[in-house]
Design an enzyme around this catalytic site. Structure first.
Site, short mmCIF file in Angstrom:
data_model
loop_
_atom_site.label_atom_id
_atom_site.label_comp_id
_atom_site.label_asym_id
_atom_site.label_seq_id
_atom_site.Cartn_x
_atom_site.Cartn_y
_atom_site.Cartn_z
N ASP A 383 0.82 -1.17 -0.18
CA ASP A 383 -0.01 0.23 -0.08
C ASP A 383 0.94 1.30 0.13
O ASP A 383 1.96 1.31 0.65
CB ASP A 383 -0.91 -0.08 1.13
CG ASP A 383 -1.99 1.09 1.06
OD1 ASP A 383 -2.18 1.67 0.22
OD2 ASP A 383 -2.92 1.13 2.16
N ASN A 391 -2.99 12.90 -2.53
CA ASN A 391 -3.98 13.28 -3.56
C ASN A 391 -4.43 14.59 -2.92
O ASN A 391 -4.62 15.54 -3.84
CB ASN A 391 -5.15 12.31 -3.39
CG ASN A 391 -4.99 11.53 -4.46
OD1 ASN A 391 -4.13 11.58 -5.55
ND2 ASN A 391 -5.72 10.07 -4.37
N ASP A 400 -2.35 9.94 -10.13
CA ASP A 400 -2.51 8.84 -10.93
C ASP A 400 -1.14 8.71 -11.50
O ASP A 400 -0.56 7.56 -11.77
CB ASP A 400 -3.32 9.39 -12.28
CG ASP A 400 -4.83 9.13 -12.11
OD1 ASP A 400 -5.23 8.57 -10.78
OD2 ASP A 400 -5.65 9.72 -12.58
N GLU A 427 -4.92 2.38 -4.11
CA GLU A 427 -3.48 2.74 -4.01
C GLU A 427 -2.83 1.36 -3.49
O GLU A 427 -1.78 1.28 -3.23
CB GLU A 427 -3.35 3.74 -3.17
CG GLU A 427 -3.56 3.46 -1.70
CD GLU A 427 -4.81 3.89 -1.06
OE1 GLU A 427 -5.17 3.99 0.07
OE2 GLU A 427 -5.69 4.01 -2.14
#
Length: 523
Positions: A383, A391, A400, A427
């Site tokens: 992760d 973000n 992205d 993620e």
């Protein structure tokens, strides 16, 4: 309709189908052309290396001869100066000694034809005695580089200075000098032997070089002493910024290198060597064009012949391919459409990794194989640490991009065909490792973690300042009673432990469900 997932250990049914005629024709023609071009390249490259090796041997031999000649020349002058300095310091150089010194100087110059003359100067730079019969008159030599050097340095070693014009007759000479002291070691003057530059010029001319070839003699600081071809305006200029003095000599006192000249810009193969006994560098060079002249001619002829053959093969192949292209185009379009659909159905469009659909089917295949062979199966769940913060700080477009970079790092660590890298969701990623025990899984996990860190993706919301990942590993030997959900849950549990322990680390879950190993390598 579900899309079949290929088993990397077993060829699927129908894999060995007929190779399309168009591809076979293209591959055959391409192979023939590539073989011809490859053979031409290998032949030309071998020939080029052979010519270059011969030139390097010749250049090394030439510079070795130059170095020996230069060292002998300076050593003979140095020996003369050493014996005369010892005599002068012991006997002095008053008026009574002058006639005897003059005759001795003259005999020494006659014995060594490379010497222009021998000169003795007092501590003010005035002429005391020379090898010439008439003593020059004038302002003296207190302004000369060699005189100032000995005036300021107590060293008794010989000093080789930049080339100068003799104030005796205007001839270019290379000064070799020694300091003269009194009995208490105080500076009393300078004894100088001038080596004719024409001596080196004649020596250089005895070697055969191409029209753009060159030879030079320079001080260790790059000051040019003598050069072939001789250009008076270049004498005394500095070569210190050239590659020989900037890069090559600090690494090795002798060698070869293909470089451009700082004097005229011509690319040459230089052989260079620094003298062992004196701060002098000699070099000889042949131009690149001269070295490879015959090779260029051969390369042009051979290339024209191969080009004509390739053109003939290509024309024949084009005519053949044109006859079957229409039918093959339809088949190729169908195959392309099938591949596109399979890729869409089984891979993540953002990262290019396998998606959960492919992952689940691969798990079923590997569970069955592991049970049949009693071989270990490992799963890594990973992760991205603090991805929500990423973000929020940089936006979803940057997020992205971050996911794609992590995916690249992930794929770079999966070296076997059987290894499967998966975007599990958001993620979170997974890596399925058949035939891999817990130690191998942990090793791969650490490689992935370091690979992500090496990306140096800035992350202001992370304590490290960069994007990192946490990884959980689980490994076991499947049996008929195990489930895929169990494997995923235990790898997830290890991932949770890695995140709970501080993130940016790898954790392994033991068979009992506890944490067996926790590993982190700080950068």
């Amino acid at each position: 309709m579900p899309i079949p997932i290929p088993d990397p250990h077993h060829a699927p049914e129908g894999a060995l189908k007929r190779l399309p005629l168009l591809k076979a024709a293209v591959l055959f023609i391409a192979a023939v052309c590539l073989c011809l071009c490859g053979l031409l390249y290998l032949q030309l490259e071998q020939s080029r290396r052979h010519d270059l090796a011969l030139a390097e041997v010749s250049s090394s031999n030439l510079t070795r001869a130059m170095a020996q000649q230069a060292e002998d020349t300076f050593m003979k002058a140095d020996l003369v100066l050493t014996s005369l300095v010892d005599w002068i310091e012991a006997e002095g150089f008053d008026v009574a000694q002058t006639p005897r010194l003059q005759k001795t100087f003259a005999r020494r110059v006659q014995a060594l034809h490379q010497l222009h003359g021998i000169f003795l100067f007092d501590k003010r730079g005035q002429w005391v005695v020379t090898s010439f019969e008439n003593l020059p008159r004038g302002p003296g030599v207190a302004d000369r580089e060699y005189f100032r050097f000995h005036q300021q340095n107590v060293s008794s070693q010989a000093h080789i200075g930049p080339a100068i014009r003799s104030r005796e007759n205007g001839e270019w000479i290379i000064p070799v000098s020694r300091r003269v002291n009194d009995q208490d070691g105080n500076f009393q003057g300078v004894l100088l032997a001038g080596i004719k530059m024409s001596y080196f010029d004649q020596f250089f001319k005895s070697f055969s070089l191409d029209n753009n070839g060159t030879m030079f003699l320079a001080l260790a600081d790059g000051t040019l002493l003598a050069r072939r071809p001789f250009v008076e305006s270049q004498i005394g200029t500095s070569l210190a910024q050239g590659e020989i003095f900037q890069t090559l000599l600090p690494s090795a006192t002798s060698g070869n290198a293909m470089i451009g000249s700082v004097v005229d810009g011509i690319v040459r193969l230089y052989g260079y060597r620094q003298l062992d006994a004196y701060p002098v560098v000699v070099a000889a060079a042949s131009s690149e064009d001269a070295i490879f002249k015959d090779w260029y001619d051969t390369a042009i002829r051979s290339s024209v012949i191969v080009a004509l053959v390739v053109l003939g093969v290509g024309l024949f192949g084009w005519m053949f391919i044109h006859q079957v292209r229409a039918g093959e185009r339809i088949e190729a379009d169908l195959r392309e459409a099938q591949k596109t659909l399979e890729l869409i159905a089984t891979h993540d469009s953002l990262t290019g990794l396998a998606n959960r659909r492919l992952f689940e089917r691969a798990l079923e295949i590997e569970f069955g194989r592991g049970a049949r062979r009693s071989s270990p199966l490992s799963l890594i769940m990973l992760d991205i640490d603090y991805f929500k913060r990423y973000n929020d700080a940089y936006g979803h477009v940057a997020g992205d991009h971050c996911l794609a970079e992590v995916a690249r790092a992930l794929k770079s660590c999966c070296h076997r065909n059987a290894d499967l890298a998966v975007r599990y969701g958001g993620e979170e990623f997974a890596v399925l490792l058949p035939d891999t025990d817990v130690h191998g899984a942990l090793t791969i996990a650490e490689q992935i973690r370091r690979s992500v860190m090496d990306k140096n993706i800035i992350h202001s919301g992370s304590p490290t300042g960069y994007v990192t990942v946490s990884l959980g590993c689980y490994s076991f030997v499947p049996t008929g009673h195990d489930s895929t959900e169990m494997l995923i849950k235990r790898a997830d549990a290890a991932l949770y432990q890695a995140k709970h322990s501080g993130r940016n680390r790898s954790a392994v879950l033991s068979m009992e469900g506890g944490v067996e190993a926790l590993m982190r390598s700080d950068r």
